[in-house]
Write a protein that holds these residues in place. Structure first.
Motif, PDB file in Angstrom:
ATOM      1  N   MET A 146       0.796  -1.223   0.000  1.00  0.00           N
ATOM      2  CA  MET A 146       0.000   0.000   0.000  1.00  0.00           C
ATOM      3  C   MET A 146       0.827   1.272   0.000  1.00  0.00           C
ATOM      4  N   GLU A 147       2.131   1.150  -0.061  1.00  0.00           N
ATOM      5  CA  GLU A 147       2.974   2.333   0.020  1.00  0.00           C
ATOM      6  C   GLU A 147       2.673   3.301  -1.123  1.00  0.00           C
ATOM      7  N   GLY A 148       2.437   4.562  -0.768  1.00  0.00           N
ATOM      8  CA  GLY A 148       2.213   5.600  -1.756  1.00  0.00           C
ATOM      9  C   GLY A 148       0.793   5.726  -2.249  1.00  0.00           C
ATOM     10  N   ARG A 149      -0.083   4.822  -1.886  1.00  0.00           N
ATOM     11  CA  ARG A 149      -1.473   4.927  -2.317  1.00  0.00           C
ATOM     12  C   ARG A 149      -2.191   6.030  -1.549  1.00  0.00           C
ATOM     13  N   HIS A 150      -3.107   6.675  -2.231  1.00  0.00           N
ATOM     14  CA  HIS A 150      -3.876   7.759  -1.615  1.00  0.00           C
ATOM     15  C   HIS A 150      -5.243   7.212  -1.221  1.00  0.00           C
ATOM     16  N   VAL A 151      -5.511   7.185   0.075  1.00  0.00           N
ATOM     17  CA  VAL A 151      -6.740   6.607   0.607  1.00  0.00           C
ATOM     18  C   VAL A 151      -7.571   7.683   1.296  1.00  0.00           C
ATOM     19  N   ASN A 169      -0.702   7.559   1.755  1.00  0.00           N
ATOM     20  CA  ASN A 169      -1.048   8.965   1.905  1.00  0.00           C
ATOM     21  C   ASN A 169      -2.544   9.031   2.145  1.00  0.00           C
ATOM     22  N   LEU A 170      -2.986   9.986   2.961  1.00  0.00           N
ATOM     23  CA  LEU A 170      -4.358   9.957   3.445  1.00  0.00           C
ATOM     24  C   LEU A 170      -5.057  11.289   3.295  1.00  0.00           C
ATOM     25  N   THR A 171      -6.352  11.231   2.975  1.00  0.00           N
ATOM     26  CA  THR A 171      -7.252  12.360   3.176  1.00  0.00           C
ATOM     27  C   THR A 171      -8.292  11.916   4.187  1.00  0.00           C
ATOM     28  N   CYS A 218      -4.463  14.074  11.240  1.00  0.00           N
ATOM     29  CA  CYS A 218      -3.485  14.296  10.177  1.00  0.00           C
ATOM     30  C   CYS A 218      -2.125  14.650  10.760  1.00  0.00           C
ATOM     31  N   GLN A 219      -2.108  15.530  11.731  1.00  0.00           N
ATOM     32  CA  GLN A 219      -0.844  15.936  12.340  1.00  0.00           C
ATOM     33  C   GLN A 219      -0.142  14.743  12.972  1.00  0.00           C
ATOM     34  N   ALA A 220      -0.912  13.850  13.563  1.00  0.00           N
ATOM     35  CA  ALA A 220      -0.320  12.675  14.210  1.00  0.00           C
ATOM     36  C   ALA A 220       0.276  11.712  13.191  1.00  0.00           C
ATOM     37  N   VAL A 221      -0.431  11.472  12.091  1.00  0.00           N
ATOM     38  CA  VAL A 221       0.032  10.453  11.149  1.00  0.00           C
ATOM     39  C   VAL A 221       1.139  10.961  10.231  1.00  0.00           C
ATOM     40  N   ARG A 222       1.273  12.267  10.092  1.00  0.00           N
ATOM     41  CA  ARG A 222       2.367  12.801   9.261  1.00  0.00           C
ATOM     42  C   ARG A 222       3.730  12.417   9.815  1.00  0.00           C
ATOM     43  N   LYS A 226       1.953  11.868   3.418  1.00  0.00           N
ATOM     44  CA  LYS A 226       1.172  13.076   3.219  1.00  0.00           C
ATOM     45  C   LYS A 226      -0.232  12.840   3.763  1.00  0.00           C
ATOM     46  N   ALA A 227      -0.787  13.842   4.422  1.00  0.00           N
ATOM     47  CA  ALA A 227      -2.134  13.707   4.979  1.00  0.00           C
ATOM     48  C   ALA A 227      -2.841  15.048   4.894  1.00  0.00           C
ATOM     49  N   TRP A 228      -4.078  15.009   4.431  1.00  0.00           N
ATOM     50  CA  TRP A 228      -4.881  16.210   4.284  1.00  0.00           C
ATOM     51  C   TRP A 228      -6.189  16.051   5.050  1.00  0.00           C
ATOM     52  N   ALA A 229      -6.693  17.153   5.560  1.00  0.00           N
ATOM     53  CA  ALA A 229      -7.960  17.151   6.298  1.00  0.00           C
ATOM     54  C   ALA A 229      -8.992  17.950   5.513  1.00  0.00           C
ATOM     55  N   ILE A 230     -10.227  17.456   5.518  1.00  0.00           N
ATOM     56  CA  ILE A 230     -11.307  18.150   4.835  1.00  0.00           C
ATOM     57  C   ILE A 230     -12.595  17.929   5.616  1.00  0.00           C
ATOM     58  N   ALA A 231     -13.438  18.952   5.666  1.00  0.00           N
ATOM     59  CA  ALA A 231     -14.697  18.868   6.406  1.00  0.00           C
ATOM     60  C   ALA A 231     -15.875  18.826   5.445  1.00  0.00           C
ATOM     61  N   ALA A 232     -16.865  18.005   5.777  1.00  0.00           N
ATOM     62  CA  ALA A 232     -18.099  17.933   4.997  1.00  0.00           C
ATOM     63  C   ALA A 232     -19.148  17.201   5.808  1.00  0.00           C
TER      64      ALA A 232
END
Length: 284
Positions: A16-21, A44-46, A59-63, A68-74
Motif C-alpha cells: 500500500m505504500e504511496g497509495r492515496h486513501v 497517503n491519506l485524506t 493528520c498531524q499525528a500520522v504525518r 502526506k495527509a490532508w484534512a477536509i470537512a463535509a
C-alpha cells in the motif's frame, strides 16, 4: 511517499505504500485507528470529517510516519457537500486509489413508534452517503482506467435483527447488498468493493461500562470481551491491501464470534446491550 526503509517486511506485504486513501469519518474512533494503521503501511491519506479540527488533529499525528495527509470537512448527509469534497480532494490533493467509509449512527425507536424522519435520517447517514461517495470515486477510477479498492463499514445489525433500531439495521443490511452489487458491476474494471461488519466495539461514543454490565452484555460473545477500534482498522486494511487481491463483494463480521454463536438481538439500547449492537462510531 513514505520512506521504504521504515516499512517492515510484513508491512510491505500489504503493498500500500504511496497509495492515496480517503477515510470518511477519519477524525476519531475507528476512522482514527484506520488512519494510524494505513499511515504505518505507507499510505497517503485524506481524512474527511464533520469537524475540520478533528480531522486535522489526526493528520498531524500520522504525518510523523513520513506520509502526506490532508484534512477536509463535509456533512456526508448533504449530497452536494460530498460531491464537492470528492472533487476537491482529487483536484487539490491527489487522485484517489481507495476509500474506507466509516460513518454511521443509530436512531433508537420501536418500529411501531418510528417516524419517517428517523427512518430517513438513519438511511442518509448509514447508506445513502456511501452510495454517493463510492459512486463519485468509481467514476473517477473508471475515467482514469485505474484500479481501486472501496471498503464500507456496516454492522452485525445488518446481518441479524435490530430490535429498537430497525431503521439502522435496514440501512446496514442495504449496505451489505449494495457492496455486492458494486462489486458485481465494478470488479471487472479492477475496482474491488468489500464490507466490514463490526460487533461490540469500544469507541469514543460507546465506552466500556460498569464491569457487571459489561459481563452481562458479553455473555453471547465467545471471546468474552468487546473489540477495539484497531480490530476494525486491521480488517479494513486487509480489504484495501494487496493481501486480498481476489476478494470482492464480501462482508467480514469482526465480532468476537457473536454471530457464530447466534447473534441474538437483546433488547433496549439504554443499557450495556448497546455495546453489543455494533453501532459504529466516527460520525462525520
Amino acid at each position: 511517499m513514505a520512506n521504504k526503509g521504515r516499512l517492515s517486511t510484513e508491512e510491505r506485504l500489504f503493498g500500500m505504500e504511496g497509495r492515496h486513501v480517503l477515510i470518511i469519518g477519519g477524525g476519531q474512533g475507528m476512522g482514527e485507528a484506520t488512519a494510524r494503521l494505513l499511515a504505518r503501511l505507507g499510505c497517503n491519506l485524506t481524512l474527511l470529517d464533520l469537524e475540520q479540527e478533528r480531522a486535522e488533529r489526526v493528520c498531524q499525528a500520522v504525518r510523523a510516519e513520513g506520509i502526506k495527509a490532508w484534512a477536509i470537512a463535509a456533512d456526508v448527509t448533504d449530497e452536494a457537500q460530498v460531491v464537492a469534497a470528492m472533487e476537491r480532494i482529487e483536484r487539490e490533493f491527489a487522485p484517489l486509489d481507495a476509500m474506507a467509509a466509516i460513518v454511521g449512527m443509530a436512531g433508537w425507536s420501536k418500529l411501531a413508534e418510528m417516524t419517517t424522519e428517523t427512518w430517513d435520517r438513519d438511511h442518509n447517514r448509514n447508506l445513502r452517503y456511501f452510495f454517493i461517495a463510492a459512486r463519485e470515486l468509481a467514476r473517477s477510477l473508471l475515467a482514469r482506467g485505474a484500479p481501486g479498492s472501496i471498503v464500507a463499514v456496516s454492522s452485525v445489525d445488518g446481518l441479524r435483527s435490530a430490535q429498537n433500531h430497525g431503521a439502522y439495521g435496514a440501512a446496514k443490511a442495504g449496505l451489505v447488498n449494495l457492496v455486492r452489487t458494486m462489486a458485481a458491476e465494478w470488479t471487472p474494471d479492477g475496482i474491488r468493493v468489500n464490507c466490514v461488519a463490526p460487533g461490540a466495539i469500544v469507541t469514543p461514543r460507546i465506552p466500556l461500562g460498569p464491569e457487571e454490565q459489561e459481563r452481562a452484555a458479553m455473555a453471547l460473545v465467545p471471546m468474552q470481551r468487546r473489540g477495539s477500534t484497531e480490530d476494525i482498522a486491521r480488517a479494513i486494511a486487509f480489504f484495501l491491501s494487496d493481501l486480498s487481491p481476489y476478494v470482492s463483494g464480501q462482508t467480514l463480521a469482526v465480532d468476537g464470534g457473536y454471530l457464530a454463536k447466534g447473534g441474538f438481538s437483546i433488547g433496549t439500547p439504554r443499557v450495556s446491550s448497546q455495546g453489543t449492537l455494533g453501532v459504529d462510531d466516527a460520525k462525520a
